[in-house]
Design a protein around this motif. Structure first.
Motif: not given
Length: 293
Positions: A3-8
């Motif tokens: 999953d693409i996490e904004a925090s990354d």
């Protein structure tokens, strides 16, 4: 694919661009990345319809990056499923004579999205602390009362300008505009390949300017200025995200996914309730329409 996490991808006050990757494809082909983007952008389009009906928030998406970073194509692909009435794109070029007669934020103020709409800035108010910082002589064209020579464009000047930008974004956030800023991070080698492509393909020739080659000489200066700008202006209410952009399809998917993830947190954004009096007679209206020919 994870999953693409904004925090990354979110930057903080210690952001180090040299330590950030410029490439991400999640191990997928371009076709598979495009298929995933299709699903996300449809959801974004649905959200925009809901936000338009709700009418209490605006969204400002700011895109910055070196020449050839892929801003134009990202806008085209990420916002393709939006209702045209709900998104307005502004591309800021060299300031006009009229714009130079106002403060450096004026032309951005008048281009802001109204409530219910998305605004996309292709190049943004950050040009005022990027290209002008690499080329401080451009500031002289603003005809400012306290700047008579290039030497007047000093550390105090830039400190003031960053404060003005932060104040600008804080005001937007406090009055209902959701601000998201994306730096499309590409490598110098990838830019070289994209410039060569512009020269190789006749349909892309018009995009090339000899000035692109001149600006490559300032690559390290631009990277330092971008990094400093991101560090000074990434805030909880107006975050920066550093997007690896050597793979255009991957970059588009990341930006769209971050936007969707952050916007879906606003659970108060929903379609307005139908007037109770109208709702009470819905069945009557439906029957009346069925009778009509």
């Amino acid at each position: 694919m994870k999953d693409i996490e904004a925090s990354d991808y979110q930057a903080d006050a210690d952001c180090d661009l040299t330590g950030r990757s410029t490439y991400e494809d999640f191990g997928l082909s371009d076709r598979k990345l495009e298929k995933r983007l299709l699903k996300v952008r449809r959801k974004l389009g649905d959200f925009q319809d809901k936000m338009y009906a709700h009418g209490k928030y605006a969204v400002l998406v700011c895109l910055q990056g070196m020449d050839t970073a892929g801003k134009d194509s990202l806008i085209r692909e990420v916002f393709k499923d939006f209702n045209a009435r709900g998104v307005v794109v502004h591309s800021f070029k060299v300031p006009t004579d009229l714009e130079r007669k106002h403060d450096h934020l004026w032309r951005h103020y008048i281009a802001l999205p109204s409530r219910g709409k998305f605004g996309v800035f292709n190049r943004t108010h950050y040009e005022n602390v990027l290209i002008t910082r690499v080329h401080p002589e451009f500031i002289l064209g603003e005809n400012l009362p306290d700047v008579q020579k290039v030497e007047d464009v000093d550390a105090v000047f830039w400190e003031k300008r960053f404060r003005q930008i932060n104040d600008f974004e804080r005001t937007l956030a406090e009055t209902g505009t959701l601000v998201y800023k994306f730096f499309l991070h590409i490598s110098k080698e990838e830019q070289r390949q994209r410039l060569l492509r512009r020269l190789r393909l006749p349909r892309k020739n018009w995009k090339f300017s000899p000035g692109d080659l001149d600006e490559r000489e300032y690559w390290a200066d631009y990277q330092r200025c971008y990094q400093d700008a991101i560090r000074r202006t990434t805030k909880e209410h107006a975050p920066w995200f550093v997007i690896p952009s050597d793979c255009k399809e991957g970059a588009r998917l990341i930006v769209a996914s971050i936007l969707l993830q952050l916007l879906e947190q606003y659970e108060d954004i929903r379609e307005p309730e139908l007037d109770p009096e109208i709702k009470k007679h819905i069945e009557e209206y439906r029957n009346e329409l069925k009778k009509q020919h």
